[in-house]
Design a protein around this motif. Sequence first.
Motif, PDB file in Angstrom:
ATOM      1  N   GLU A  62       5.464  -5.763  -0.895  1.00 17.58           N
ATOM      2  CA  GLU A  62       6.213  -5.398   0.326  1.00 17.58           C
ATOM      3  C   GLU A  62       7.654  -5.055   0.003  1.00 17.58           C
ATOM      4  O   GLU A  62       8.226  -4.112   0.536  1.00 17.58           O
ATOM      5  N   ALA A  65       8.005  -1.660  -1.630  1.00 15.29           N
ATOM      6  CA  ALA A  65       7.818  -0.578  -0.643  1.00 15.29           C
ATOM      7  C   ALA A  65       9.104  -0.356   0.140  1.00 15.29           C
ATOM      8  O   ALA A  65       9.426   0.776   0.511  1.00 15.29           O
ATOM      9  N   GLN A  70       9.539   7.677  -0.359  1.00 14.25           N
ATOM     10  CA  GLN A  70       8.249   8.204   0.116  1.00 14.25           C
ATOM     11  C   GLN A  70       7.999   9.526  -0.609  1.00 14.25           C
ATOM     12  O   GLN A  70       8.385  10.591  -0.128  1.00 14.25           O
ATOM     13  N   TYR A 101       6.219   4.431  -6.356  1.00 11.56           N
ATOM     14  CA  TYR A 101       7.516   4.263  -5.688  1.00 11.56           C
ATOM     15  C   TYR A 101       8.666   4.556  -6.648  1.00 11.56           C
ATOM     16  O   TYR A 101       8.982   3.722  -7.501  1.00 11.56           O
TER      17      TYR A 101
END
Length: 387
Positions: A62, A65, A70, A101
């Motif tokens: 998490e 992210a 993106q 990422y």
Amino acid sequence: MYHLKAIIIGAGIGGLTTGIALKQAGYEIEIYDKVREFCPAGAGISLWSNGIKVLNQLGLGEEIAKIGGQMNRMEYRTHEDNLLNAIDLHSLIAQVGQRPYPVSRTDLQALLLQRVGEKNVTLNCKCVNVSQDKDGVTARFEDGRTTCGDVLIAADGIHSMIRPMVTGESSEPRYAGYVNWNGLVEAKAQAIDRECWVIYVGEGKRASLMPIGGDRFYFFFGCPLDKGTAVAREDRQQELANIFRGWASPVQRLIKTLNPLATNRLEIHDLNPLNTLVKGRIALLGDAGHATTPTLGQGGCQAMEDAAVLCRYLVTTNVSVEDALNRYELARKTRTSELVLKARKRTDTIYGKDMAVTQEWYDSLSQESEHDVIHALAKVILAGPFN
Ligand code: FAD
């Protein structure tokens, strides 16, 4: 209950990830780094899905992210801005089961450091010697300090001082023949697609922008140059303007808007594949064992894979620490050697070692199908420990 103790030399991506993995597995950990304060070498890094899967396993999915960009598309363009190919990365994400990422290195380091626990990291502590016997391993530091443990992880980077003790020979880094400039810019100043990794190629050079978290792009340039061409920070914008004169307008805008004082300039090196990664209770990890040119974006990801595999064997192998390390070497040597050599070959192609080969590559880019590109990326990712 007796806890095994791991001494980790180096608090880069490899050392910190290993520290987190071993701490979670119940090890006592001590991490040492020679720097006085953290200062990541480089501005950004693309963490491909194989690296992210390691972070997921460590419970950092998490958080990564949140700081990651993106990156949904990828484009190759000529230096005159003609589109060569455009790849939608969603099918890669579906195939490998995880989004890549790209992140700022400072953000990544802060995250890893927070998770490993700052109290476990001692800075300003340069390791000068390591020794071992049947009972354990000892690290000695420049200031006279020593520490003892059950296993020692040499995550001390491409110039590892522990490497010769493990391999029994000196293995000097090899200059890859090109210079890399990199930094971060605000996305809004660039007027290009904020979800696209764009790479401009031509004249045996390249310029690239990759979306990272915080509405920024990580940019990098590469150009073949002789070794030993240092340029002061304040002159780097002009240097880039000269080298990339006549390139597409987004490249010109990037050069105009970047901060030269915050632009890194690195001569890129790699290491010939080593015959061994371990000796007794000492293991080489990350760049110390297999530094690679960054053209596949896999060096940091491989350090993360090393950490996961090493931890798996240390935790599941009851025979001995030495046995676990031998299994680690067996699992990692071929994977990392192949990637170093693959990246080296790609580097030579990109940076015009033989311009006829480079021109052939430019020509092939416009012929490559999305399927071929995705397949090539997925193959590298899925050959990792979590496929
Ligand atoms: P390092 O980060 O080098 O850390 C080694 C640490 O050991 C340092 O902090 C150092 O101070 C410390 N140390 C050294 N000697 C001693 C000593 N004697 N005592 C105590 N401490 C010591 N990888 C990717 O996955 N994706 C990318 O997109 C990507 N892009 C890159 C772009 C560039 C321009 C470069 C140069 C590399 C790139 N990489 C990328 C590769 C990646 O940066 C490295 O593989 C990764 O950072 C290696 O981490 P490490 O922990 O093994 O080594």
